[in-house]
Design a protein around this motif. Structure first.
Motif, PDB file in Angstrom:
ATOM      1  N   HIS A   1      -7.480   2.935  -5.855  1.00 50.92           N
ATOM      2  CA  HIS A   1      -7.547   1.572  -5.343  1.00 50.92           C
ATOM      3  C   HIS A   1      -8.837   0.944  -5.848  1.00 50.92           C
ATOM      4  O   HIS A   1      -9.867   1.598  -5.970  1.00 50.92           O
ATOM      5  CB  HIS A   1      -7.505   1.547  -3.813  1.00 50.92           C
TER       6      HIS A   1
ATOM      7  N   ARG B   1       0.863  -1.172   0.000  1.00 54.44           N
ATOM      8  CA  ARG B   1       0.000   0.000   0.000  1.00 54.44           C
ATOM      9  C   ARG B   1       0.899   1.222   0.000  1.00 54.44           C
ATOM     10  O   ARG B   1       1.904   1.270   0.712  1.00 54.44           O
ATOM     11  CB  ARG B   1      -0.945  -0.003   1.204  1.00 54.44           C
TER      12      ARG B   1
ATOM     13  N   THR C   1      -3.269   8.102   1.428  1.00 50.57           N
ATOM     14  CA  THR C   1      -2.748   6.850   1.977  1.00 50.57           C
ATOM     15  C   THR C   1      -3.532   5.662   1.438  1.00 50.57           C
ATOM     16  O   THR C   1      -4.604   5.807   0.859  1.00 50.57           O
ATOM     17  CB  THR C   1      -2.835   6.865   3.511  1.00 50.57           C
ATOM     18  N   ASP C   2      -2.962   4.458   1.644  1.00 50.57           N
ATOM     19  CA  ASP C   2      -3.630   3.198   1.312  1.00 50.57           C
ATOM     20  C   ASP C   2      -4.006   3.127  -0.169  1.00 50.57           C
ATOM     21  O   ASP C   2      -5.109   2.720  -0.534  1.00 50.57           O
ATOM     22  CB  ASP C   2      -4.877   2.998   2.186  1.00 50.57           C
TER      23      ASP C   2
END
Length: 440
Positions: free
Chosen positions: A342, A294, A305-306
């Motif tokens: 994502h 990640r 983030t992620d």
């Protein structure tokens, strides 16, 4: 400042809504109440195709083939239902009207052709030097007889067809030491980026010859990607444009640096031999939210983030939509484009096809350095390594990684006669479209 609308735009907007209303009238007026049911069935079928397609990409074994069966079955079922109701022709007419409305809507919202990057006329080079990769683009160097044509125009040509690894940088630097006043590349974007860095270092013009497979850089320069020999006209009748040069650490890139899912696929030894098979084999792990790395991206005060995948581009791509991810209208704005996302479910895959404001994909512009870091449990901060694809070339670099841009650092010599850069269509904004239709 907002651009005022024209009469033709207003009538196109009205035509778009008229076509969409006509599509509904045809469907319901011809089929009656069952028309609404058929419309719902069509929408359900589209969702089933999307879900099945995601399963095909994200699963292995029986799950993958079940997803394929769902997607194909949904298409067949919708066709059978429409044929059973003798509504296939009605469906075709409805889809055609919807497409016509979409085309009219895009035409109504079309901008004026944007002003391209300024060019200057310059005298022909005296000692041009060109490196050519005969294997690039399926052998375009040989197919278009580029070596002979370049030499007939006075260029020195070095073919990269020797055994083993060829040190392109050493070959090009030797040519610079011998007095080359232009450096050209007939090959992929990765080789063009390497030579571009040397050109920027010595303030020499770069000649891009569209002999690669995809030729993204050539597309953004408005060059002819179907016939790379036309690029050679710049040796005798050319002009120059100054463009930005991206950097990942100290390594230059002309298009982009990709981190995460795509970069890990590019790292695979099997990728060059069988790209499609490698992508299908690796995607399940890369799309699994419980596996893989990640990433974090920081630019200015913004931190994401992620993230499963991050693309840092030399100037932003398109409008942020998936369909525009290979096109830039200008490469001289002195900024980096940032696309991070994502995909952990079929719903997020659907969001990827919509506009950039949805949570699946974040589209930013970085007017300073962009830092990409990795978060893997059990690894010491700063000791991890990140796979990265730099203009399609696979690398592994220590984290964190800093990307930057050198504004207008690269001189590019172009033929004066060239197709030009295609204008990117604006996404359909229904509020603006309605305002146009109402004459506002």
């Amino acid at each position: 400042m907002q651009q005022s609308s024209t009469a033709s735009q207003r009538w196109l907007a009205r035509g778009a809504f008229a076509a969409w209303v006509a599509a509904i009238v045809v469907l319901i007026g011809t089929e009656g109440a069952i028309g609404i049911t058929l419309l719902v069935i069509g929408l359900i079928g589209a969702v089933a195709v999307l879900v099945g397609g995601y399963w095909f990409l994200a699963k292995r074994g029986i799950g993958r083939w079940l997803g394929l069966a769902v997607a194909i079955g949904a298409i067949v079922a919708v066709l059978v239902i429409f044929m059973w109701r003798d509504a296939l022709i009605v469906a075709i007419v409805t889809v055609a009207l919807l497409a016509l409305g979409g085309a009219a809507a895009r035409a109504a919202m079309r901008r004026k052709t944007p002003e391209w990057m300024p060019t200057v006329h310059t005298p022909p080079p005296l000692r041009p030097f060109i490196v050519m990769n005969p294997r690039s683009g399926g052998g375009k160097v040989v197919t278009f007889d580029l070596k002979r044509k370049a030499e007939d125009l006075g260029a020195e040509v070095a073919l990269l067809d020797g055994p083993g690894h060829v040190d392109v940088a050493a070959i090009v630097r030797d040519a610079v030491d011998r007095g080359a006043d232009l450096l050209g590349v007939a090959g992929g974007d990765g080789t063009q980026a390497l030579v571009a860095g040397i050109c920027a270092e010595h303030d020499l013009p770069l000649l891009v010859i569209s002999a690669g497979t995809r030729n993204h850089f050539a597309l953004d320069l408005g060059l002819d990607r179907d016939d790379p020999s036309t690029c050679l006209a710049a040796l005798t009748d050319g002009e120059e444009v100054r463009v930005d040069l991206g950097l990942i650490g100290d390594r230059p890139f002309v298009n982009n640096a990709s981190f995460g899912a795509y970069a890990e696929i590019v790292q695979s030894p099997e990728y060059r031999d069988n790209k499609n098979k490698t992508i299908l084999a690796m995607l399940p792990d890369l799309l699994d939210p419980s596996q893989g790395s990640r990433l974090t991206v920081r630019t200015g005060a913004r931190t994401l983030t992620d993230q499963q995948a991050i693309l840092i581009s030399n100037n932003p791509y398109g409008s942020g939509r998936l369909r525009d991810m290979g096109r830039r209208e200008r490469i001289d704005q002195g900024v980096l484009g940032i696309v991070a996302g994502h995909i952990a479910s079929a719903g997020e895959a659907a969001a990827l096809l919509r506009r950039a404001e949805f949570r699946t994909v974040t589209n930013l512009v970085g007017d300073g350095d962009v830092v990409i870091d990795i978060d893997r449990s059990g690894e010491q901060p700063g000791k991890a390594e990140i796979p990265v694809g730099v203009d399609g070339e696979a690398l592994v670099v220590p984290a964190p990684v800093r990307c930057s841009v050198r504004p207008r650092a690269l001189r590019v010599r172009l033929p004066r006669q060239r197709p030009g850069v295609p204008v990117l269509p604006d996404p359909i904004d229904f509020r603006r479209l309605a305002a146009l239709a109402l004459g506002r």
